[in-house]
Scaffold this motif. Structure first.
Motif, PDB file in Angstrom:
ATOM      1  N   LEU A  32      72.205 -46.554 -61.005  1.00 50.02           N
ATOM      2  CA  LEU A  32      72.083 -46.362 -59.563  1.00 50.02           C
ATOM      3  C   LEU A  32      71.071 -45.270 -59.263  1.00 50.02           C
ATOM      4  O   LEU A  32      71.029 -44.245 -59.944  1.00 50.02           O
ATOM      5  N   LEU A  33      70.254 -45.511 -58.254  1.00 46.17           N
ATOM      6  CA  LEU A  33      69.345 -44.481 -57.744  1.00 46.17           C
ATOM      7  C   LEU A  33      69.866 -44.067 -56.372  1.00 46.17           C
ATOM      8  O   LEU A  33      70.101 -44.920 -55.509  1.00 46.17           O
ATOM      9  N   ALA A  34      70.062 -42.762 -56.198  1.00 47.52           N
ATOM     10  CA  ALA A  34      70.657 -42.269 -54.953  1.00 47.52           C
ATOM     11  C   ALA A  34      69.813 -41.167 -54.358  1.00 47.52           C
ATOM     12  O   ALA A  34      69.213 -40.358 -55.070  1.00 47.52           O
ATOM     13  N   HIS A  35      69.763 -41.148 -53.028  1.00 50.04           N
ATOM     14  CA  HIS A  35      69.130 -40.048 -52.293  1.00 50.04           C
ATOM     15  C   HIS A  35      69.931 -39.878 -51.019  1.00 50.04           C
ATOM     16  O   HIS A  35      69.907 -40.781 -50.169  1.00 50.04           O
ATOM     17  N   GLY A  36      70.633 -38.758 -50.893  1.00 51.49           N
ATOM     18  CA  GLY A  36      71.526 -38.595 -49.761  1.00 51.49           C
ATOM     19  C   GLY A  36      72.594 -39.668 -49.768  1.00 51.49           C
ATOM     20  O   GLY A  36      73.204 -39.929 -50.804  1.00 51.49           O
ATOM     21  N   ALA A  37      72.784 -40.319 -48.632  1.00 54.79           N
ATOM     22  CA  ALA A  37      73.829 -41.337 -48.510  1.00 54.79           C
ATOM     23  C   ALA A  37      73.360 -42.701 -48.990  1.00 54.79           C
ATOM     24  O   ALA A  37      74.153 -43.638 -49.055  1.00 54.79           O
ATOM     25  N   CYS A  38      72.073 -42.817 -49.316  1.00 53.22           N
ATOM     26  CA  CYS A  38      71.543 -44.123 -49.699  1.00 53.22           C
ATOM     27  C   CYS A  38      71.590 -44.310 -51.210  1.00 53.22           C
ATOM     28  O   CYS A  38      71.163 -43.432 -51.967  1.00 53.22           O
ATOM     29  N   VAL A  39      72.111 -45.461 -51.618  1.00 54.08           N
ATOM     30  CA  VAL A  39      72.256 -45.768 -53.037  1.00 54.08           C
ATOM     31  C   VAL A  39      71.803 -47.206 -53.283  1.00 54.08           C
ATOM     32  O   VAL A  39      72.125 -48.102 -52.502  1.00 54.08           O
ATOM     33  N   GLY A  40      71.048 -47.387 -54.363  1.00 54.79           N
ATOM     34  CA  GLY A  40      70.645 -48.737 -54.745  1.00 54.79           C
ATOM     35  C   GLY A  40      70.792 -48.926 -56.241  1.00 54.79           C
ATOM     36  O   GLY A  40      70.676 -47.961 -57.012  1.00 54.79           O
ATOM     37  N   ARG A  41      71.066 -50.173 -56.638  1.00 57.65           N
ATOM     38  CA  ARG A  41      71.166 -50.467 -58.063  1.00 57.65           C
ATOM     39  C   ARG A  41      69.807 -50.921 -58.572  1.00 57.65           C
ATOM     40  O   ARG A  41      69.171 -51.795 -57.951  1.00 57.65           O
ATOM     41  N   ILE A  42      69.363 -50.338 -59.684  1.00 51.27           N
ATOM     42  CA  ILE A  42      68.045 -50.666 -60.242  1.00 51.27           C
ATOM     43  C   ILE A  42      68.098 -52.055 -60.878  1.00 51.27           C
ATOM     44  O   ILE A  42      68.879 -52.290 -61.794  1.00 51.27           O
ATOM     45  N   VAL A  43      67.276 -52.973 -60.371  1.00 51.58           N
ATOM     46  CA  VAL A  43      67.303 -54.345 -60.882  1.00 51.58           C
ATOM     47  C   VAL A  43      65.963 -54.797 -61.465  1.00 51.58           C
ATOM     48  O   VAL A  43      65.874 -55.875 -62.044  1.00 51.58           O
ATOM     49  N   GLU A  55      68.791 -53.126 -55.668  1.00 52.61           N
ATOM     50  CA  GLU A  55      69.720 -53.878 -54.837  1.00 52.61           C
ATOM     51  C   GLU A  55      70.469 -52.860 -53.984  1.00 52.61           C
ATOM     52  O   GLU A  55      71.126 -51.973 -54.521  1.00 52.61           O
ATOM     53  N   PRO A  56      70.357 -52.933 -52.651  1.00 52.00           N
ATOM     54  CA  PRO A  56      71.019 -51.935 -51.797  1.00 52.00           C
ATOM     55  C   PRO A  56      72.528 -51.927 -52.020  1.00 52.00           C
ATOM     56  O   PRO A  56      73.154 -52.981 -52.116  1.00 52.00           O
ATOM     57  N   VAL A  57      73.111 -50.721 -52.104  1.00 52.37           N
ATOM     58  CA  VAL A  57      74.554 -50.579 -52.352  1.00 52.37           C
ATOM     59  C   VAL A  57      75.227 -49.775 -51.238  1.00 52.37           C
ATOM     60  O   VAL A  57      76.230 -50.191 -50.687  1.00 52.37           O
ATOM     61  N   ASP A  58      74.678 -48.612 -50.911  1.00 46.64           N
ATOM     62  CA  ASP A  58      75.246 -47.750 -49.868  1.00 46.64           C
ATOM     63  C   ASP A  58      74.143 -47.273 -48.928  1.00 46.64           C
ATOM     64  O   ASP A  58      72.981 -47.190 -49.329  1.00 46.64           O
ATOM     65  N   GLY A  59      74.527 -46.955 -47.698  1.00 48.31           N
ATOM     66  CA  GLY A  59      73.558 -46.439 -46.738  1.00 48.31           C
ATOM     67  C   GLY A  59      72.589 -47.502 -46.277  1.00 48.31           C
ATOM     68  O   GLY A  59      71.434 -47.207 -45.935  1.00 48.31           O
ATOM     69  N   ILE A  60      73.060 -48.726 -46.237  1.00 47.07           N
ATOM     70  CA  ILE A  60      72.165 -49.853 -45.946  1.00 47.07           C
ATOM     71  C   ILE A  60      71.593 -49.780 -44.530  1.00 47.07           C
ATOM     72  O   ILE A  60      70.420 -50.110 -44.313  1.00 47.07           O
ATOM     73  N   GLU A  61      72.405 -49.297 -43.587  1.00 47.01           N
ATOM     74  CA  GLU A  61      71.903 -49.191 -42.211  1.00 47.01           C
ATOM     75  C   GLU A  61      70.717 -48.246 -42.119  1.00 47.01           C
ATOM     76  O   GLU A  61      69.711 -48.536 -41.461  1.00 47.01           O
ATOM     77  N   LEU A  62      70.843 -47.102 -42.800  1.00 46.85           N
ATOM     78  CA  LEU A  62      69.749 -46.122 -42.794  1.00 46.85           C
ATOM     79  C   LEU A  62      68.515 -46.680 -43.495  1.00 46.85           C
ATOM     80  O   LEU A  62      67.382 -46.508 -43.037  1.00 46.85           O
ATOM     81  N   MET A  63      68.757 -47.383 -44.596  1.00 48.59           N
ATOM     82  CA  MET A  63      67.634 -47.994 -45.318  1.00 48.59           C
ATOM     83  C   MET A  63      66.926 -49.007 -44.418  1.00 48.59           C
ATOM     84  O   MET A  63      65.702 -49.058 -44.361  1.00 48.59           O
ATOM     85  N   ARG A  64      67.710 -49.772 -43.688  1.00 50.40           N
ATOM     86  CA  ARG A  64      67.137 -50.774 -42.793  1.00 50.40           C
ATOM     87  C   ARG A  64      66.289 -50.102 -41.715  1.00 50.40           C
ATOM     88  O   ARG A  64      65.182 -50.551 -41.399  1.00 50.40           O
ATOM     89  N   HIS A 111      75.959 -56.079 -55.827  1.00 48.76           N
ATOM     90  CA  HIS A 111      75.557 -55.324 -54.641  1.00 48.76           C
ATOM     91  C   HIS A 111      76.585 -54.259 -54.271  1.00 48.76           C
ATOM     92  O   HIS A 111      76.481 -53.642 -53.236  1.00 48.76           O
ATOM     93  N   ASP A 112      77.573 -54.049 -55.141  1.00 53.38           N
ATOM     94  CA  ASP A 112      78.613 -53.042 -54.865  1.00 53.38           C
ATOM     95  C   ASP A 112      78.685 -52.055 -56.023  1.00 53.38           C
ATOM     96  O   ASP A 112      77.961 -52.171 -57.005  1.00 53.38           O
ATOM     97  N   ARG A 113      79.583 -51.085 -55.839  1.00 57.81           N
ATOM     98  CA  ARG A 113      79.791 -50.087 -56.882  1.00 57.81           C
ATOM     99  C   ARG A 113      81.109 -50.353 -57.582  1.00 57.81           C
ATOM    100  O   ARG A 113      82.020 -50.946 -57.021  1.00 57.81           O
ATOM    101  N   ARG A 114      81.214 -49.900 -58.825  1.00 59.15           N
ATOM    102  CA  ARG A 114      82.472 -50.002 -59.558  1.00 59.15           C
ATOM    103  C   ARG A 114      83.438 -48.908 -59.126  1.00 59.15           C
ATOM    104  O   ARG A 114      83.007 -47.843 -58.726  1.00 59.15           O
TER     105      ARG A 114
END
Length: 187
Positions: A24-35, A98-107, A184-187
């Motif tokens: 996972l790559l995270a910055h603040g509330a935004c998290v994405g899975r490296i694909v 792959e977006p995981v968290d903070g998707i609204e902000l990413m959008r 697209h989710d976290r464990r």
DNA sequence: GGAACGATCTGC
DNA sequence: CAGATCGTTCCC
């Protein structure tokens, strides 16, 4: 959810690269899975470090686990994780999340354009990674961080030539999580 | 000093 | 498929 240890990152870039898949790559509330990632090595004509150290690529010659952020095409930033020991210039380009968290902000950062992070410059825009993060340590959990939620890399990643380069175009150092195995989710 | 060229993305 | 847009690198 633990930081990726620096020891995992220090090694031959084409060997380390597939190990970053599903991290996972995270910055603040935004998290994405490296694909999707690509490896760049110093003895590789396609690498920014092929002709030696310059002010731009200096971070790649520093210790592993730091972010190399470069500006390209007059408008985009791309991010790499340094994988070489100090004095050698190699890194893994982060090509897609792959977006995981903070998707609204990413959008919102993407100007409501979709997809959000399926390219090296798009993922930097979605996670607000820029020149201020060049040299940042992704193992220390400060700003931009690399995390492991227990999801292992794929057993058989898709492998192919790298994209958008003009030298060493046939070297198969691009690695992807197979479609259908993307979470697209976290464990 | 100048020119060429991007590890890209977007809209036509 | 071409335009955007400018820092970096290389050549003179």
């Amino acid at each position: 959810m633990v930081p990726v240890p620096r020891s995992l990152l220090e090694g031959d870039a084409p060997v380390v690269a597939p190990l970053l898949l599903n991290k996972l790559l995270a910055h603040g509330a935004c998290v994405g899975r490296i694909v999707e990632v690509e490896a760049y090595r110093q003895d590789d004509p396609a690498s920014h470090t092929f002709r030696g150290m310059t002010p731009r690529n200096a971070v790649m010659f520093g210790p592993p686990g730091h972010l190399y952020v470069y500006f390209t095409y007059g408008m985009h930033y791309c991010a790499n994780v340094v994988t070489s020991p100090e004095g050698i210039g190699a890194a893994v380009l982060l090509r897609a999340l792959e977006p995981v968290d903070g998707i609204e902000l990413m959008r919102a950062r993407r100007g409501d354009r979709v997809p959000l992070s399926d390219g090296p410059a798009k993922l930097c825009q979605a996670l607000a990674i820029g020149p201020e993060h060049n040299g940042a340590d992704v193992c220390l959990g400060r700003q931009v961080r690399l995390l492991d939620d227990g999801m292992p890399p794929p057993d058989e990643p898709l492998v192919g030539p790298r994209i958008g380069i003009s030298r060493a175009v046939d070297v198969p150092w691009r690695f992807r999580v197979p479609p259908g195995q993307i979470r697209h989710d976290r464990r």
